[in-house]
Motif scaffolding. Structure first.
Motif, PDB file in Angstrom:
ATOM      1  N   ASP A 136      -3.191 -11.274  -5.357  1.00 20.15           N
ATOM      2  CA  ASP A 136      -3.407 -10.819  -6.733  1.00 20.15           C
ATOM      3  C   ASP A 136      -2.647  -9.540  -7.035  1.00 20.15           C
ATOM      4  N   SER A 137      -1.507  -9.359  -6.416  1.00 22.12           N
ATOM      5  CA  SER A 137      -0.685  -8.185  -6.702  1.00 22.12           C
ATOM      6  C   SER A 137       0.787  -8.552  -6.562  1.00 22.12           C
ATOM      7  N   LEU A 138       1.600  -7.713  -7.179  1.00 20.97           N
ATOM      8  CA  LEU A 138       3.044  -7.914  -7.148  1.00 20.97           C
ATOM      9  C   LEU A 138       3.701  -6.657  -6.604  1.00 20.97           C
ATOM     10  N   PRO A 139       4.888  -6.788  -6.027  1.00 22.90           N
ATOM     11  CA  PRO A 139       5.583  -5.584  -5.580  1.00 22.90           C
ATOM     12  C   PRO A 139       5.865  -4.656  -6.749  1.00 22.90           C
ATOM     13  N   ALA A 140       5.798  -3.364  -6.499  1.00 26.56           N
ATOM     14  CA  ALA A 140       6.075  -2.389  -7.545  1.00 26.56           C
ATOM     15  C   ALA A 140       7.543  -2.437  -7.935  1.00 26.56           C
ATOM     16  N   THR A 141       7.828  -1.924  -9.096  1.00 27.44           N
ATOM     17  CA  THR A 141       9.205  -1.901  -9.558  1.00 27.44           C
ATOM     18  C   THR A 141      10.059  -1.032  -8.659  1.00 27.44           C
ATOM     19  N   LEU A 142      11.382  -1.225  -8.757  1.00 28.68           N
ATOM     20  CA  LEU A 142      12.282  -0.469  -7.903  1.00 28.68           C
ATOM     21  C   LEU A 142      12.189   1.026  -8.165  1.00 28.68           C
ATOM     22  N   SER A 143      12.008   1.393  -9.415  1.00 29.43           N
ATOM     23  CA  SER A 143      11.921   2.821  -9.737  1.00 29.43           C
ATOM     24  C   SER A 143      10.662   3.436  -9.143  1.00 29.43           C
ATOM     25  N   THR A 144       9.529   2.702  -9.215  1.00 30.50           N
ATOM     26  CA  THR A 144       8.277   3.204  -8.645  1.00 30.50           C
ATOM     27  C   THR A 144       8.386   3.304  -7.131  1.00 30.50           C
ATOM     28  N   THR A 145       8.997   2.294  -6.527  1.00 37.29           N
ATOM     29  CA  THR A 145       9.169   2.315  -5.073  1.00 37.29           C
ATOM     30  C   THR A 145      10.064   3.460  -4.644  1.00 37.29           C
ATOM     31  N   GLY A 157       5.462   0.902   4.997  1.00 34.18           N
ATOM     32  CA  GLY A 157       4.370   0.628   4.080  1.00 34.18           C
ATOM     33  C   GLY A 157       4.808  -0.258   2.931  1.00 34.18           C
ATOM     34  N   ALA A 158       3.841  -0.619   2.091  1.00 29.57           N
ATOM     35  CA  ALA A 158       4.093  -1.471   0.934  1.00 29.57           C
ATOM     36  C   ALA A 158       3.449  -0.848  -0.288  1.00 29.57           C
ATOM     37  N   LEU A 159       4.119  -0.979  -1.417  1.00 29.38           N
ATOM     38  CA  LEU A 159       3.625  -0.460  -2.695  1.00 29.38           C
ATOM     39  C   LEU A 159       3.504  -1.640  -3.638  1.00 29.38           C
ATOM     40  N   ARG A 160       2.248  -1.914  -4.073  1.00 34.76           N
ATOM     41  CA  ARG A 160       2.004  -3.104  -4.878  1.00 34.76           C
ATOM     42  C   ARG A 160       1.165  -2.738  -6.092  1.00 34.76           C
ATOM     43  N   VAL A 161       1.336  -3.545  -7.141  1.00 32.98           N
ATOM     44  CA  VAL A 161       0.619  -3.357  -8.395  1.00 32.98           C
ATOM     45  C   VAL A 161      -0.288  -4.550  -8.603  1.00 32.98           C
ATOM     46  N   VAL A 179      -0.762   0.274   2.764  1.00 32.75           N
ATOM     47  CA  VAL A 179      -0.479  -0.335   1.469  1.00 32.75           C
ATOM     48  C   VAL A 179      -1.080   0.560   0.394  1.00 32.75           C
ATOM     49  N   ILE A 180      -0.287   0.907  -0.602  1.00 39.75           N
ATOM     50  CA  ILE A 180      -0.797   1.610  -1.774  1.00 39.75           C
ATOM     51  C   ILE A 180      -0.920   0.596  -2.894  1.00 39.75           C
ATOM     52  N   LEU A 181      -2.164   0.403  -3.351  1.00 36.70           N
ATOM     53  CA  LEU A 181      -2.438  -0.539  -4.436  1.00 36.70           C
ATOM     54  C   LEU A 181      -2.596   0.247  -5.728  1.00 36.70           C
ATOM     55  N   LEU A 182      -1.843  -0.133  -6.721  1.00 37.20           N
ATOM     56  CA  LEU A 182      -1.922   0.496  -8.022  1.00 37.20           C
ATOM     57  C   LEU A 182      -2.530  -0.483  -9.022  1.00 37.20           C
ATOM     58  N   PRO A 183      -3.319  -0.014  -9.964  1.00 33.32           N
ATOM     59  CA  PRO A 183      -3.857  -0.918 -10.986  1.00 33.32           C
ATOM     60  C   PRO A 183      -2.760  -1.394 -11.927  1.00 33.32           C
ATOM     61  N   GLY A 184      -3.074  -2.438 -12.699  1.00 32.05           N
ATOM     62  CA  GLY A 184      -2.062  -3.002 -13.599  1.00 32.05           C
ATOM     63  C   GLY A 184      -1.556  -2.014 -14.625  1.00 32.05           C
ATOM     64  N   GLU A 185      -2.390  -1.016 -14.994  1.00 27.85           N
ATOM     65  CA  GLU A 185      -1.970  -0.032 -15.988  1.00 27.85           C
ATOM     66  C   GLU A 185      -0.872   0.892 -15.472  1.00 27.85           C
TER      67      GLU A 185
END
Length: 463
Positions: A136-145, A157-161, A179-185
């Motif tokens: 239920d998550s997607l990889p973060a954008t390149l800029s966020t990564t 590590g992994a950065l996911r939204v 893993v850093i999980l970020l909310p959809g916002e």
């Protein structure tokens, strides 16, 4: 076994209490140092029951002998407790439903059930976060990564939204591959807020706060019935958040700007139920963040992280204190001697016990009282003595014991009744005289020089 369990609970409470006392003394120091103290305390509470079977015992005289034996001997029965038929001296005591062994089994069952509930809740949260991270998550954008890597997020590590509802706030999960999980916002956040959140979560990764939170959950599962452990775990998590905030501010972020972002995050996530906060390490777990804001805005707050010397000192303290506490056990209080009146009274009581034992045997076909413990034998002869005081030693720390080798034996079996020990007084301090009652009904006081003959007589077995 129950005394060991009780000792472990008391020791764990003592360790965490000492940790709380030390934290209170460090309230003006950095939060990372207070967090380290809490970690050491919770780790010590977990190590105590593990080390207890392997550490040499060191007895601490805190219990009188009769109370200590009653705790350690689940089969002990005092007069009025066991059901024994005096007409059948060879019959065994009838087990009662409320035996200490049954109560201990019930307590252990309740303890195991509570531990499974706490552990099950944690495992359910871990499964939920794993599902979010994988499905239920997607990889973060390149800029966020790229922003995360510039701030020091490890490449492993992994950065996911999160792409579904249910994530209460940004959080960190995992140890070997964090893993850093970020909310959809997070995709609509301004750059300042994104950097503040990433700074905070990366601080958790660098500080290994996921491992310390797992340690706290293990302690809560083991001591789920102890509120002191829960309070310690909660305080440790609060210090971890403050320490991560301090790490963000040490990186150069302005306290006022960071406080504004925390306040906005509290408005966005504060009312959501933090269902996964006990597994991951979230940036926001409660709507009231006054304490964190005060800490962020405090101009004189110390924000340094723990040093290698701090960690080594904590390891040394834990390595020394945990085995020492694990080997500490409740022991019998040592007697300091007794007066001449106490010796005389012990001899009088011994004579009455010897006569009462012979009277019992005369009424039961010349067979001595049967019992698998002194307490059972005491109940058998209780009708033949004046009161229960006769069964008790007047000596400090002493107690009267029955020679169980005579249990159910005929009066005619021992070849030398005048030398066969029936009752004796056990004293911690054997330099004082101790009383002995013999099969023929006489009693006398023995000194240390008579001890070899006494031990030989006591070891004689009869059919």
């Amino acid at each position: 076994m129950n005394i060991t369990v009780l000792e472990s609970i008391l020791k764990a409470t003592l360790v965490i209490g000492l940790g709380a006392l030390l934290v209170s003394r460090l309230r003006h120091q950095a939060a990372s140092l207070r967090h380290l103290v809490w970690i050491t305390s919770l780790a010590g509470a977990l190590l105590i029951p593990v080390l207890t079977p392997f550490v040499p015992a060191n007895r601490l005289a805190v219990l009188p002998p009769e109370k200590l034996d009653a705790v350690r001997d689940p089969t002990a029965v005092m007069p009025g407790d066991a059901k024994v038929n005096p007409a059948r001296p060879n019959s065994t005591p009838v087990a009662t439903n409320d035996s200490p062994l049954s109560a201990l089994t019930l307590l252990l069952t309740l303890w195991l059930a509570g531990g499974l509930v706490v552990s099950g809740r944690y495992l359910a949260g871990a499964v939920a976060i794993r599902r979010i991270a994988r499905r239920d998550s997607l990889p973060a954008t390149l800029s966020t990564t790229q922003t995360a890597q510039d701030l020091g997020f490890p490449s492993r590590g992994a950065l996911r939204v999160c792409s579904a509802e249910g994530l209460p706030s940004a959080m960190t999960w995992g140890l070997r591959r964090p893993v850093i999980l970020l909310p959809g916002e997070a995709n609509q956040w301004p750059q300042a807020r994104l950097e503040a959140v990433l700074h905070h979560e990366i601080a958790h990764v660098r500080r290994f706060d996921f491992a310390s939170q797992l340690l706290a959950e293990l302690a809560c599962a083991l001591y789920w019935f102890n509120p002191i452990v829960w309070l310690g775990a909660r305080a440790m998590r609060a210090e971890a958040e403050t320490a991560a905030d301090d790490a963000v501010l040490r990186s150069g972020v302005q306290p006022s700007a960071y406080a504004a972002e925390l306040l906005q995050l509290a408005a966005d996530f504060g009312r959501r139920r933090p269902t996964l906060s006990r597994v991951g390490v979230p940036i926001m777990v409660q709507p009231k963040i006054e304490t964190r804001l005060k800490s962020v805005l405090a101009p004189s707050a110390r924000r340094r992280g723990v040093t290698t010397a701090n960690v080594l000192a904590a390891l040394v303290i834990a390595a020394c204190a945990a085995p020492a506490l694990a080997g500490l056990h409740a022991g019998k209080q040592q007697a300091t001697g007794r007066s001449e009146d106490e010796s005389r009274e012990a001899l009088i009581r011994m004579k009455q016990l010897g006569i009462a034992t012979i009277m019992y045997a005369s009424d039961c076909d010349d067979r001595l009282p049967y019992g698998n413990s002194t307490a059972v034998v005491a109940k058998n002869i209780y009708p033949y003595i004046k009161n229960k005081t006769i069964l008790e030693s007047p000596g400090a720390g002493g107690r009267f014991l029955y020679n169980l080798h005579l249990s159910g034996v005929l009066l005619s079996t021992p070849p030398a009744p005048a030398e066969t020990v029936a009752w004796y007084e056990q004293l911690p301090n054997l330099k004082d005289p101790f009383a002995v009652a013999y099969m023929d009904g006489h009693a006398k006081l023995l000194k240390e020089g008579n001890r070899p003959a006494f031990k030989k007589a006591l070891a004689t077995k009869f059919k």
